[in-house]
Design a protein around this motif. Structure first.
Motif, PDB file in Angstrom:
ATOM      1  N   PRO A  53       0.829  -1.209   0.000  1.00 33.48           N
ATOM      2  CA  PRO A  53       0.000   0.000   0.000  1.00 33.48           C
ATOM      3  C   PRO A  53       0.863   1.259   0.000  1.00 33.48           C
ATOM      4  O   PRO A  53       2.042   1.201   0.344  1.00 33.48           O
ATOM      5  CB  PRO A  53      -0.780  -0.122   1.310  1.00 33.48           C
ATOM      6  N   ARG A  54       0.283   2.365  -0.343  1.00 42.40           N
ATOM      7  CA  ARG A  54       1.030   3.624  -0.324  1.00 42.40           C
ATOM      8  C   ARG A  54       1.469   3.965   1.089  1.00 42.40           C
ATOM      9  O   ARG A  54       2.581   4.470   1.308  1.00 42.40           O
ATOM     10  CB  ARG A  54       0.179   4.755  -0.909  1.00 42.40           C
ATOM     11  N   VAL A  55       0.592   3.720   2.063  1.00 38.43           N
ATOM     12  CA  VAL A  55       0.910   3.926   3.472  1.00 38.43           C
ATOM     13  C   VAL A  55       0.740   2.598   4.203  1.00 38.43           C
ATOM     14  O   VAL A  55      -0.347   2.014   4.200  1.00 38.43           O
ATOM     15  CB  VAL A  55       0.007   4.996   4.112  1.00 38.43           C
ATOM     16  N   LEU A  56       1.814   2.123   4.807  1.00 38.51           N
ATOM     17  CA  LEU A  56       1.793   0.879   5.574  1.00 38.51           C
ATOM     18  C   LEU A  56       2.007   1.216   7.042  1.00 38.51           C
ATOM     19  O   LEU A  56       2.971   1.895   7.394  1.00 38.51           O
ATOM     20  CB  LEU A  56       2.907  -0.055   5.085  1.00 38.51           C
ATOM     21  N   VAL A  57       1.106   0.754   7.904  1.00 34.55           N
ATOM     22  CA  VAL A  57       1.226   0.987   9.342  1.00 34.55           C
ATOM     23  C   VAL A  57       1.695  -0.293  10.017  1.00 34.55           C
ATOM     24  O   VAL A  57       1.083  -1.354   9.851  1.00 34.55           O
ATOM     25  CB  VAL A  57      -0.115   1.451   9.945  1.00 34.55           C
ATOM     26  N   ILE A  58       2.788  -0.193  10.768  1.00 36.83           N
ATOM     27  CA  ILE A  58       3.327  -1.347  11.490  1.00 36.83           C
ATOM     28  C   ILE A  58       3.631  -0.935  12.925  1.00 36.83           C
ATOM     29  O   ILE A  58       3.532   0.240  13.285  1.00 36.83           O
ATOM     30  CB  ILE A  58       4.605  -1.893  10.815  1.00 36.83           C
ATOM     31  N   GLN A  59       4.035  -1.912  13.739  1.00 36.30           N
ATOM     32  CA  GLN A  59       4.426  -1.647  15.114  1.00 36.30           C
ATOM     33  C   GLN A  59       5.953  -1.627  15.230  1.00 36.30           C
ATOM     34  O   GLN A  59       6.661  -2.277  14.456  1.00 36.30           O
ATOM     35  CB  GLN A  59       3.855  -2.719  16.049  1.00 36.30           C
ATOM     36  N   GLU A  60       6.444  -0.883  16.198  1.00 38.56           N
ATOM     37  CA  GLU A  60       7.884  -0.847  16.456  1.00 38.56           C
ATOM     38  C   GLU A  60       8.409  -2.270  16.627  1.00 38.56           C
ATOM     39  O   GLU A  60       7.862  -3.078  17.372  1.00 38.56           O
ATOM     40  CB  GLU A  60       8.147  -0.046  17.730  1.00 38.56           C
ATOM     41  N   GLY A  61       9.491  -2.587  15.912  1.00 38.42           N
ATOM     42  CA  GLY A  61      10.090  -3.914  15.979  1.00 38.42           C
ATOM     43  C   GLY A  61       9.520  -4.911  14.997  1.00 38.42           C
ATOM     44  O   GLY A  61       9.999  -6.055  14.938  1.00 38.42           O
TER      45      GLY A  61
END
Length: 242
Positions: free
Chosen positions: A90-98
């Motif tokens: 995706p254009r914007v990917l949201v993930i978590q730290e680590g």
């Protein structure tokens, strides 16, 4: 915005530019407009993000801070940032730290992915197909992606830490849990550095009468292009790494 609906029915709201969305309501919703942010109320179930022209803003990240945790919030799932039709997907990917991210290439041409962002500088030199070794994103922040071959390819990885995140859809809508205290809103076009996040306390605000859908107007530096707004492709590598 007009409402001809009786009690308990679903209301179709027309917010202009051919955009409508549904809400269960007793009265028409009201607009809140500000130069930077007007924020949803405590009991709001959803917000809709609009630019100054009234167009919906997609790929905005709304965050709600969570209590600090002594344990890692990273998930074992490998996130996918694909390249499809010379775009990051995706254009914007949201993930978590680590969390780990894989960068497969679904195009039949080579790409050279890189980032100079402080949160995670890296590069993946010319390649096609699947990259077998995912990259770990150890620090929270915004990671701006580019391709050394195709200058028009730009993507973003939002690395979250101790926050619940939501991404606005093609209609600019975001569903939020009731009782939220503070929200942050990030979008690449809010600042030239692509990193600006605005925080607003909503604990003391009262809900607007009759609706749980709250329009929020953002002061964007640039309008979104059609390419930024709509991505219909699906990564063929999504199940490969999980």
């Amino acid at each position: 915005m007009k409402n001809n609906c009786s009690l308990g029915q679903s209301i179709a709201f027309n917010i202009g530019n051919g955009i409508t969305f549904l809400s269960r309501s007793l009265k028409p919703t009201l607009f809140i407009t500000s130069l930077m942010l007007s924020v949803a109320v405590v009991n709001a179930q959803s917000i809709v993000l609009l630019d100054k022209a009234g167009k919906p803003i997609t790929d905005a990240v709304v965050g709600i801070a969570m209590p600090d945790s002594s344990s890692s919030s990273a998930t074992d799932e490998v996130a996918i940032m694909d390249q499809i039709s010379k775009q990051f997907y995706p254009r914007v990917l949201v993930i978590q730290e680590g969390q780990r991210v894989s960068f497969p290439n679904s195009d039949d041409i080579r790409h050279h992915v890189y980032s100079f962002s402080a949160a995670k500088p890296f590069e993946i030199k010319l390649f096609k197909g699947a990259v077998t070794q995912p990259i770990v994103f150890e620090r929270p922040g915004i990671v701006v992606l580019g391709c050394n071959i195709h200058d028009n390819m730009v993507g973003y990885i939002y690395v979250a830490k101790n926050e619940q995140t939501f991404v606005s859809d093609a209609l600019g809508q975001v569903d939020l849990p009731a009782g939220s205290d503070q929200i942050t809103i990030w979008h690449a076009n809010l600042s030239t550095q692509n990193s600006q996040r605005d925080t607003v306390s909503i604990a003391k605000l009262s809900p607007l009468p009759g609706s749980n859908v709250i329009p929020i107007t953002l002061d964007m530096l640039l309008e979104q292009t059609d390419t930024e707004v709509q991505q219909n492709s699906t990564s063929k590598f999504k199940k490969k790494f999980n």
